[in-house]
Design a protein around this motif. Structure first.
Motif, PDB file in Angstrom:
ATOM      1  N   GLU B  31       0.833  -1.206   0.000  1.00  0.00           N
ATOM      2  CA  GLU B  31       0.000   0.000   0.000  1.00  0.00           C
ATOM      3  C   GLU B  31       0.864   1.251   0.000  1.00  0.00           C
ATOM      4  O   GLU B  31       0.683   2.165  -0.798  1.00  0.00           O
ATOM      5  N   TYR B 211     -15.700  -3.031  -2.893  1.00  0.00           N
ATOM      6  CA  TYR B 211     -14.949  -1.878  -2.407  1.00  0.00           C
ATOM      7  C   TYR B 211     -15.700  -1.191  -1.278  1.00  0.00           C
ATOM      8  O   TYR B 211     -15.093  -0.698  -0.332  1.00  0.00           O
ATOM      9  N   ARG B 216     -12.980   0.548   1.400  1.00  0.00           N
ATOM     10  CA  ARG B 216     -11.837   1.095   0.689  1.00  0.00           C
ATOM     11  C   ARG B 216     -12.299   2.276  -0.143  1.00  0.00           C
ATOM     12  O   ARG B 216     -13.454   2.361  -0.547  1.00  0.00           O
ATOM     13  N   LEU B 217     -11.378   3.176  -0.417  1.00  0.00           N
ATOM     14  CA  LEU B 217     -11.691   4.240  -1.354  1.00  0.00           C
ATOM     15  C   LEU B 217     -12.128   3.620  -2.679  1.00  0.00           C
ATOM     16  O   LEU B 217     -11.598   2.603  -3.043  1.00  0.00           O
ATOM     17  N   ASP B 220     -14.685   4.821   1.291  1.00  0.00           N
ATOM     18  CA  ASP B 220     -14.203   4.677   2.669  1.00  0.00           C
ATOM     19  C   ASP B 220     -14.798   5.759   3.570  1.00  0.00           C
ATOM     20  O   ASP B 220     -14.109   6.353   4.389  1.00  0.00           O
ATOM     21  N   ARG B 304      -7.538   3.005  -5.055  1.00  0.00           N
ATOM     22  CA  ARG B 304      -7.506   3.939  -3.932  1.00  0.00           C
ATOM     23  C   ARG B 304      -6.792   5.232  -4.307  1.00  0.00           C
ATOM     24  O   ARG B 304      -7.206   6.317  -3.927  1.00  0.00           O
ATOM     25  N   ARG B 309     -13.131  10.208  -3.028  1.00  0.00           N
ATOM     26  CA  ARG B 309     -14.184   9.594  -2.230  1.00  0.00           C
ATOM     27  C   ARG B 309     -15.560  10.048  -2.692  1.00  0.00           C
ATOM     28  O   ARG B 309     -15.757  11.192  -3.080  1.00  0.00           O
TER      29      ARG B 309
END
Lengths: 178, 344
Positions: B31, B211, B216-217, B220, B304, B309
């Motif tokens: 990540e 997702y 997760r983005l 998120d 991500r 977002r």
């Protein structure tokens, strides 16, 4: 007069959003493989361009005489009032009459504006490319004439950061540059 | 069950658990590294070769940190919540087949911890239980940010679990079974036999829902740093925070593995008949499964760092007004097609 801006009417293809998503992913993937901009500092050092205003130096003539004539133009021009000169008669037979007996720069006060090198009629004081000269005590950041001449020796031929064995001796140099 | 059978199961559980945890560690490293690469930076590269030992250093840091229990928390629930999130996250992997059947000590050993008859339902149930951990953490923390985070996660769960379940239904219709093994075997054979080619709409819905499911983005919202500090885990520190972290990444690993199983033929290598190739086939199948899962894990990070977002109402709108009807239509079409072909 007001102008009428026609808003973009999204087509069905646009409204699917999938092509736009793919485009976005392509951009980040392209950056994934790009050359990285990070300079891993103590190991690699940034080489400043010509004209960078870093640590000062006092220039010499090729025969080893100091160019400075202790006219105190630089200390007059200094907005931070960090250059302190004590003039005296020159020790050499020929040439200029005056000579700096002491030439101290308070690096803690200096703002690296470069006014001193602009004011100097003899091109004696100059700012070099050296930027990493931090130290542990305040006293070590008061640079005297010998120190300034030493910086001249370090930087007269090549850029300090692109000299052949740059990086290996730099730590030692930092502490006894002055 | 006899002793050797029990032993084999134990070994399989151990291997799968270790593999999942190692993947989680690798994901923590990946990540940071991938995000750095995508931003033109280098990322952690000091601890070990290429910074590969960074997650271990991170783990030690988590263990050494002070474990703060804030005043005013509901202590039993506050302490229980991280475990409630982590345990289902780790349990989910049990039903995912990661390779063909191998012959060991004269007996058939399927490369899967437990071949449940209701494999998919088991996974859907466990991922839903995981959300209880989030909600309880948010509530027990006695902090407004945590509470909003927990609230959001429950709303997000309701709007996405439905679409996710319905998209899986069309896959179940094709395979005719809830067993993940049968679904994988159903995708064997010719080149375009994977469900992603048969059910592209279901795949897209499932991917988006996953997702949202794993927080997760671009979904998120439960931990949206800019709005909620840390969301449901704002008040957690030290190893309890690390448990949330691990759970999140373990969920990602499971989600990636599930995507592969349902839509990318699981351990299937295209154009090869692994089941008839013995040990080599088993190795190939496991490798293919790992490779595919790794790609989807990379996709998690990739997405991500690409998409911003969603806003709360946009998320709801997408879930209820787009994905749910689409999934229903998809089931209808799939069901109609299957009925028509069986009538013929």
């Amino acid at each position: 007069m007001a102008t009428i801006v026609k808003s973009y009417e999204p087509t069905f293809w646009d409204k699917l959003y999938l092509p736009a998503l793919a485009k976005g992913l392509a951009v980040t993937l392209k950056h994934f493989f790009r050359k990285k901009v990070t300079i891993q500092y103590p190991d690699e050092k940034y080489v400043p361009p010509d004209g960078y205003r870093g640590l000062h130096r006092l220039n010499k003539y090729p025969d080893g005489k100091i160019r400075c004539v202790a006219c105190e133009m630089c200390s007059a021009a200094c907005p931070a009032d960090c250059i302190h000169i004590i003039p005296g008669p020159t020790p050499w037979e020929d040439g200029k009459e005056r000579y700096p007996v002491r030439f101290d720069i308070d690096l803690l006060r200096c703002i690296f504006c470069g006014f001193c090198e602009m004011a100097c009629p003899e091109e004696a004081i100059e700012l070099t490319e050296i930027y990493d000269f931090s130290n542990y005590t305040r006293d070590d950041l008061l640079i005297d004439k010998e120190g300034l001449l030493g910086v001249y020796e370090l930087t007269k031929d090549t850029n300090y950061y692109s000299r052949p064995n740059a990086g290996q001796e730099s730590e030692a140099l930092t502490s006894d540059k002055f | 069950m006899d002793f050797i059978g029990f032993l084999i199961i134990c070994v399989k559980v151990l291997v799968v658990f270790t593999a999942t945890m190692l993947t989680v560690l690798m994901m923590v490293y990946a990540e940071r590294r991938v995000s750095a690469f995508m931003q033109g930076r280098l990322g952690p590269n000091r601890v070990g070769p290429q910074g590969l030992l960074q997650p271990i250093a991170d783990g030690i840091k988590f263990l050494m940190k002070e474990d703060i229990i804030p005043e005013g928390v509901n202590k039993p629930i506050y302490l229980l919540a991280p475990a409630m999130l982590l345990i289902p996250a780790l349990m989910t992997f049990a039903v995912i087949p990661f390779g063909t059947t191998i012959t060991l000590l004269g007996r058939e050993v399927p490369l899967q911890v437990a071949d449940l008859n209701v494999g998919i339902l088991y996974i859907l149930a466990l991922t839903s239980i995981g959300v209880y951990g989030l909600v309880l953490a948010g509530w027990a923390s006695n902090s407004k940010y945590s509470l909003i985070g927990g609230l959001r996660s429950s709303a997000q769960l309701i709007s996405y679990e439905l679409a996710m379940g319905l998209s899986v239904v069309s896959v179940i219709l094709l395979a005719g079974s809830l067993k993940l093994n049968v679904i994988v075997e159903d995708q064997q054979g010719y080149l375009l036999s994977w469900n992603v080619f048969k059910q592209p709409v279901a795949f897209l819905i499932f991917l988006v829902a996953v997702y949202a499911e794993t927080n997760r983005l671009p979904f998120d919202l439960t931990e949206a740093e800019q709005e909620l500090v840390g969301g449901y885990h704002t008040e957690y520190s030290s190893m309890k925070f690390a448990m949330f972290f691990t759970a999140e990444y373990a969920n990602m690993v499971t989600a990636a593995a599930l995507t592969v199983t349902l839509f990318f033929g699981g351990w299937d290598v295209p154009l090869l008949n692994e089941t008839s190739m013995g040990a080599l086939g088993a190795i190939l199948s496991v490798l293919s499964f790992i490779l595919k899962t790794a790609f989807f894990l990379f996709l998690f990070i990739w997405v991500r760092w690409t998409f911003p977002r969603f806003r709360y109402d946009q998320l709801m709108k997408l879930g209820w007004k787009v994905m749910l009807p689409l999934a229903l239509i998809n089931i209808f079409v799939t069901g109609g097609y299957l009925t028509l072909t069986s009538l013929r």
